[in-house]
Enzyme design. Sequence first.
Site, PDB file in Angstrom:
ATOM      1  N   ARG A  96       0.819  -1.209   0.000  1.00  0.00           N
ATOM      2  CA  ARG A  96       0.000   0.000   0.000  1.00  0.00           C
ATOM      3  C   ARG A  96       0.859   1.267   0.000  1.00  0.00           C
ATOM      4  NH1 ARG A  96      -5.449   1.000   1.647  1.00  0.00           N
ATOM      5  NH2 ARG A  96      -5.633  -1.182   2.213  1.00  0.00           N
ATOM      6  N   TYR A 199       0.077 -13.506   0.950  1.00  0.00           N
ATOM      7  CA  TYR A 199       0.679 -13.383  -0.375  1.00  0.00           C
ATOM      8  C   TYR A 199       1.964 -12.559  -0.262  1.00  0.00           C
ATOM      9  CZ  TYR A 199      -2.212  -9.108  -0.140  1.00  0.00           C
ATOM     10  OH  TYR A 199      -2.822  -7.953   0.261  1.00  0.00           O
ATOM     11  N   ASP A 277     -14.751   4.564   0.741  1.00  0.00           N
ATOM     12  CA  ASP A 277     -15.356   4.091   1.981  1.00  0.00           C
ATOM     13  C   ASP A 277     -16.330   5.095   2.581  1.00  0.00           C
ATOM     14  OD1 ASP A 277     -14.213   1.622   2.013  1.00  0.00           O
ATOM     15  OD2 ASP A 277     -12.669   2.081   3.496  1.00  0.00           O
TER      16      ASP A 277
END
Length: 380
Positions: A96, A199, A277
């Site tokens: 991120r 991952y 969001d």
Amino acid sequence: MIIGAEVTVLGAGIGGLAVATALAQRGANVRVLEQADEITEVGAGIQISPNGVAVLRALGIGPVGGASSAVSLCDGASGGQVLRMALPEGFELVHRADLITALAAAARDAGVQIQLGARVQSVDADGAQAVLRMVDGTASRHDILIGADGLHAETRTAVLGDIAPFFTQQVAWRALIPGRGEPAEARVFMGPGRHLVTYPLRGGALTNIVAVEERASWAEEGWDHTDDPANLRAAFAGFCPAVTDMLAQVEAVNIWGLFRHPVADRWSRGAVVLLGDAAHPTLPFLAQGAVMALEDAWVLADALAVHDSRDQAFAAYQAKRKPRATRAIEAANANARNYHLAGVKKTVAHAGLRMINAVAPQRMLSRFDWLYRHDVTRGD
């Protein structure tokens, strides 16, 4: 109408930086207000599917992470593979922080002004212009104010009022450990009442872990709360060595309670419009939270570019985005249920998945063609 228009974006996250860049590239004068004193992102991984990668490429942002080759569903107790879905080109595993850095650079290259340390006290959306009041006592008026500052944003309150969420009786942990030489794919280890996703990131230098457990006790919303790694290890003690060996390496972990919020009935009021969001909070069960924000950013910028008025643009944006965001959230919620099966239901479901894996493994992935093959940059 957007050429030369003044636009203010609250929040320098993925959605905020993406919409700022998209608007600036269309001729708007854009300023992003971010409450943090620097643009940083705590260590975490995200999966970007092709519908999100399409937006990044349209913004001029090349591959940020590594390609993801597959998603494997595994039995948590035995570690045995239940279903493996090979992924086509366009799925990425991204840190991120790397994505935020790339988006911030693209925004600045497009002429976006980013103001840090801008702490909002309140937003008034009742007039023709939005009134933004800051903690430092200053106030300003805005013709277009985009709320990309998340679920607990002042813009969301200004548009919707106070809406109480409900606890899903699930909590999630997030952690990073050193890479373990794993393949470039996401693995989901499923068990009764819990699952764990892992991952690799940054070419395998790191391994990302997200773990979810059902529990009756309440946990505070927001994922910046730290927890004792021993609690995470205890929750998954009955899982296979592939999981327990990973969790043994966790030295720091964050935890947050998962709350369900309805998709907003309205996404704008006056000069204020919501994105990501702030409009449609998404649970992390289909890896679409960041991707939906990227899609929102492109569609909102397009709407403001082609419509003659702000109100028309906001209405068109909501009409196009709300049904799709709702469908994605419903699909994510269904995933959570399927990952946590126990007893006979689990036995039957896993047997069915293994049969599909043997004869038509891509059938499960094709169920999400409506999601992954959608490209908002083409007008889909």
